[in-house]
Design a protein around this motif. Structure first.
Motif, short mmCIF file in Angstrom:
data_model
loop_
_atom_site.label_atom_id
_atom_site.label_comp_id
_atom_site.label_asym_id
_atom_site.label_seq_id
_atom_site.Cartn_x
_atom_site.Cartn_y
_atom_site.Cartn_z
N ASP A 185 3.64 -8.07 -0.26
CA ASP A 185 5.09 -7.89 -0.41
C ASP A 185 5.68 -8.73 -1.52
O ASP A 185 6.84 -9.13 -1.45
CB ASP A 185 5.82 -8.24 0.91
CG ASP A 185 5.74 -7.10 1.90
OD1 ASP A 185 5.78 -5.94 1.47
OD2 ASP A 185 5.64 -7.38 3.10
N GLN A 225 2.36 4.27 -4.21
CA GLN A 225 1.22 5.14 -4.48
C GLN A 225 0.34 4.69 -5.63
O GLN A 225 -0.84 5.00 -5.66
CB GLN A 225 1.71 6.56 -4.76
CG GLN A 225 2.03 7.32 -3.49
CD GLN A 225 2.16 8.79 -3.77
OE1 GLN A 225 3.16 9.22 -4.34
NE2 GLN A 225 1.16 9.58 -3.39
N SER A 252 -2.07 2.61 -3.98
CA SER A 252 -3.03 3.38 -3.18
C SER A 252 -4.15 3.90 -4.07
O SER A 252 -5.30 3.93 -3.67
CB SER A 252 -2.39 4.58 -2.51
OG SER A 252 -1.10 4.33 -2.09
N SER A 253 -3.78 4.32 -5.28
CA SER A 253 -4.80 4.85 -6.17
C SER A 253 -5.80 3.76 -6.54
O SER A 253 -7.01 3.97 -6.53
CB SER A 253 -4.17 5.38 -7.45
OG SER A 253 -3.19 6.33 -7.15
N ILE A 302 0.82 -1.20 0.00
CA ILE A 302 0.00 0.00 0.00
C ILE A 302 0.86 1.26 0.00
O ILE A 302 0.39 2.35 -0.32
CB ILE A 302 -0.95 -0.01 1.21
CG1 ILE A 302 -2.02 1.09 1.10
CG2 ILE A 302 -0.18 0.18 2.52
CD1 ILE A 302 -2.93 0.95 -0.06
N GLN A 303 2.14 1.12 0.32
CA GLN A 303 2.99 2.29 0.34
C GLN A 303 3.43 2.71 -1.06
O GLN A 303 4.00 3.77 -1.25
CB GLN A 303 4.21 2.05 1.22
CG GLN A 303 3.81 1.86 2.67
CD GLN A 303 4.96 2.08 3.63
OE1 GLN A 303 5.37 3.19 3.90
NE2 GLN A 303 5.49 0.99 4.15
N LEU A 332 -8.06 -5.23 3.33
CA LEU A 332 -6.84 -4.92 2.60
C LEU A 332 -5.67 -5.80 3.06
O LEU A 332 -5.41 -5.92 4.25
CB LEU A 332 -6.46 -3.46 2.82
CG LEU A 332 -5.17 -3.05 2.11
CD1 LEU A 332 -5.42 -2.87 0.63
CD2 LEU A 332 -4.60 -1.78 2.72
N CYS A 333 -4.96 -6.38 2.11
CA CYS A 333 -3.83 -7.24 2.45
C CYS A 333 -2.60 -6.85 1.63
O CYS A 333 -2.72 -6.59 0.43
CB CYS A 333 -4.16 -8.69 2.13
SG CYS A 333 -5.78 -9.24 2.71
N ASN A 334 -1.44 -6.83 2.26
CA ASN A 334 -0.18 -6.54 1.56
C ASN A 334 0.61 -7.82 1.41
O ASN A 334 0.94 -8.48 2.40
CB ASN A 334 0.66 -5.55 2.37
CG ASN A 334 0.02 -4.18 2.45
OD1 ASN A 334 -0.06 -3.45 1.48
ND2 ASN A 334 -0.48 -3.86 3.61
N VAL A 382 -6.49 1.08 -4.89
CA VAL A 382 -7.27 0.75 -3.71
C VAL A 382 -8.39 1.76 -3.52
O VAL A 382 -9.54 1.42 -3.26
CB VAL A 382 -6.39 0.70 -2.45
CG1 VAL A 382 -7.24 0.63 -1.19
CG2 VAL A 382 -5.43 -0.47 -2.52
#
Lengths: 337, 337
Positions: A100, A74, A77-78, A71-72, A96-98, A80
């Motif tokens: 990596d 950007q 982020s858009s 999510i970091q 929400l899941c990251n 999402v």
DNA sequence: CGAATTAATGAAAACGTTTTCAAAATGTCA
DNA sequence: TGACATTTTGAAAACGTTTTCATTAATTCG
């Protein structure tokens, strides 16, 4: 929180009737309807989504799963945000899941989301050939791929024309006279990077230039730091490139730092073109030329596809390919040496 | 997905026993344990979180709610990521909600999260005096405030020392000789902005300067566009400021654009100091002097507080105040006129 | 007017768990 | 040996909904 039972008692009816008021009020007498509505008001009744989800088979859970690399970044982020906005309109919430870029985490979250009975899962698959996601689709879970494709699989997908994006970037540089053009890209396991690189190579070939492997660097797409290192290597080459194409926003950032470190001036000493038009791209000096992709809109489209599929699980899968754009600013300029 | 029932049948035991294996395997015969474990393996059993959540009263739902103004603000992405990482370690998933600083949306999502039976909610409250959140806390829902405080309320909180941050920024500018220092801030309904502005004013007063209302502009904290307008107004003042302090990252971006538009050079014509050390802050030219706040770490701490509270609902509330830092780069310089 | 629809309502089962309670089997101790 | 404690297990209730089915009351129709 008030329950159906309490509302029923308060209104002097059965819970069945209250439930009917919630769902299909056509089948209940106008007067009782009134009474029940009032009882709900007075008790501030909110249906318990957990119970609803447990009871109903599928497509009513009001929950969407979303697995992104980070999510970091950007760009994500858009996406999402686009998804969330559409979900909000439909009264849906989003988990929400990251991942990596770690297939283990992707698998873990996939399991969690299934066990949460979400109505559907939206994700950019980590591996375009990965079988976990393919199995998930087979199992009947509605899935929408966004940003990256899943190869040889019939699945709703929203991507941009990445090959074209890569092509446009390089063609622009070529038109300015550049001949040694480097690319900061990433592993071909990601459909997006593989395609951008293909566009890069195609553009060179179309102009009668040959591919120089030295000018192609694959980095970790999550790390501007790694990109910085790779960019430094490129700049220190005996025959250094006169232009560099960075294929995502984090890599662009790393590239910018490397250029700064080496005391080079953009665009006089080197031209730079990035991927993703981030808010900071026009605040930097000089403002950055980039290939733009509509992250927010991609998110929206993906969510819309998802809701269509939830509504009709057997509708034909669709692939949406959006168009990249090139935003000309001042980080690229004519090369005459 | 396999259920307890199926596993039980497959292992030739009751569902109670299987459930025990899942939760407190101490109370079950080693041999049956074996058998059940194998059955779970073979069927690929995954507990249904929805059923678990419906059944258990509280503190076991494995779900956290998170309401932030906007995930597209990178500062919040960092917080979210910090929270998510801690949650992942605890096998928790996170529901993400964007409020857009709209109390209506905040309320809506608060209701949704309650009806999802989340174990707790983390958020920067939109109104530091807002009563919705206060009532939520009264109702017994574990709440952690992050980035912004809730005034006059005993609640776990993670913030930075915003007043000090504001003070540091201005003191730095003063030490460089600046005397007309403007601030781009936002409504005092947000505790963070109110405090940063207080630090700004305090620093000026401590240096015997008086506050000039013309140099204080309140903007929408979500909009770099709005900040750009306000910054333009400042730059067009008959007695324009020689330095501007932007109190969050989006406003910094708008400020940068305004400066560019007006053809001014940083730091020769004007000094600029921002809030939030974003990845791009050191990639821009000149690299930006900023007040740094540890978003990711704040997220982690908030999540840790949350898990402590879930584990022990009656433990004393704690307020964590982290320290801002100043990152000296090249966008601020000596002012001699 | 009697039979057959239709409208309005409720009782009870089901979703997949956890938890309480009781029962059965085994072990302990005087 | 018999009373009692302990270990191991399962039946059934509960969480808050939706949904099926049955029941009753009201309406329509020949």
């Amino acid at each position: 929180m008030a329950t159906l039972k309490e509302v029923a008692k308060h209104a002097g009816v059965s819970i069945t009737t209250v439930s009917r008021v919630m769902n299909d009020s056509s089948k209940v007498n106008p007067e009782t309807l009134q009474r029940v509505r009032r009882a709900m008001q007075e008790l501030g009744y909110q249906p318990n989504r957990v119970a609803q989800r447990l009871r109903t088979t599928s497509g009513q859970s009001k929950l969407l799963g979303l697995i992104i690399p980070d999510i970091q970044n950007q760009f994500y982020s858009s996406i999402v945000r686009g998804i969330e906005d559409v979900a909000y309109d439909k009264n849906y919430a989003v988990i929400l899941c990251n991942s990596d870029e770690d297939p283990g985490k992707e698998k873990f979250y996939l399991d969690v989301l299934q066990s949460e009975s979400v109505d559907g899962i939206i994700l950019p698959p980590i591996h375009q050939h990965g079988k976990v996601v393919k199995e998930l689709i087979k199992s009947g879970m509605p899935v929408v791929c966004v940003d990256r494709k899943l190869s040889r699989e019939r699945v709703d997908t929203v991507v941009i024309n990445n090959e074209k994006g890569g092509y446009m970037a390089v063609e622009h540089l070529l038109s300015l006279g550049h001949r040694r053009i480097a690319i900061l890209t990433s592993s071909p396991q990601f459909s997006s990077f593989e395609e951008r690189q293909r566009g890069y190579e195609q553009a060179l070939r179309d102009h009668g230039l040959e591919i120089d492997e030295k000018l192609i660097r694959e980095g970790d797409p999550r790390s501007s730091e790694h990109a910085r290192q790779l960019a430094n290597e490129l700049l220190e080459l005996e025959r250094a490139p006169s232009a560099i194409f960075a294929t995502n926003n984090l890599m662009t950032l790393g590239l910018l730092e490397a250029v700064n470190e080496n005391g080079l001036q953009i665009p006089d000493d080197i031209s730079v073109i990035g991927f993703d038009d981030m808010p900071w791209a026009r605040a930097v000096t000089p403002p950055l030329t980039v290939i733009r992709q509509p992250g927010y809109e991609m998110g929206r489209r993906a969510a819309e596809l998802m809701f269509q599929r939830i509504a009709d699980p057997r509708r034909e899968q669709v692939q949406i390919m959006m168009e990249p754009g090139i935003v000309l600013r001042e980080s690229t300029s004519r090369w005459v040496k």
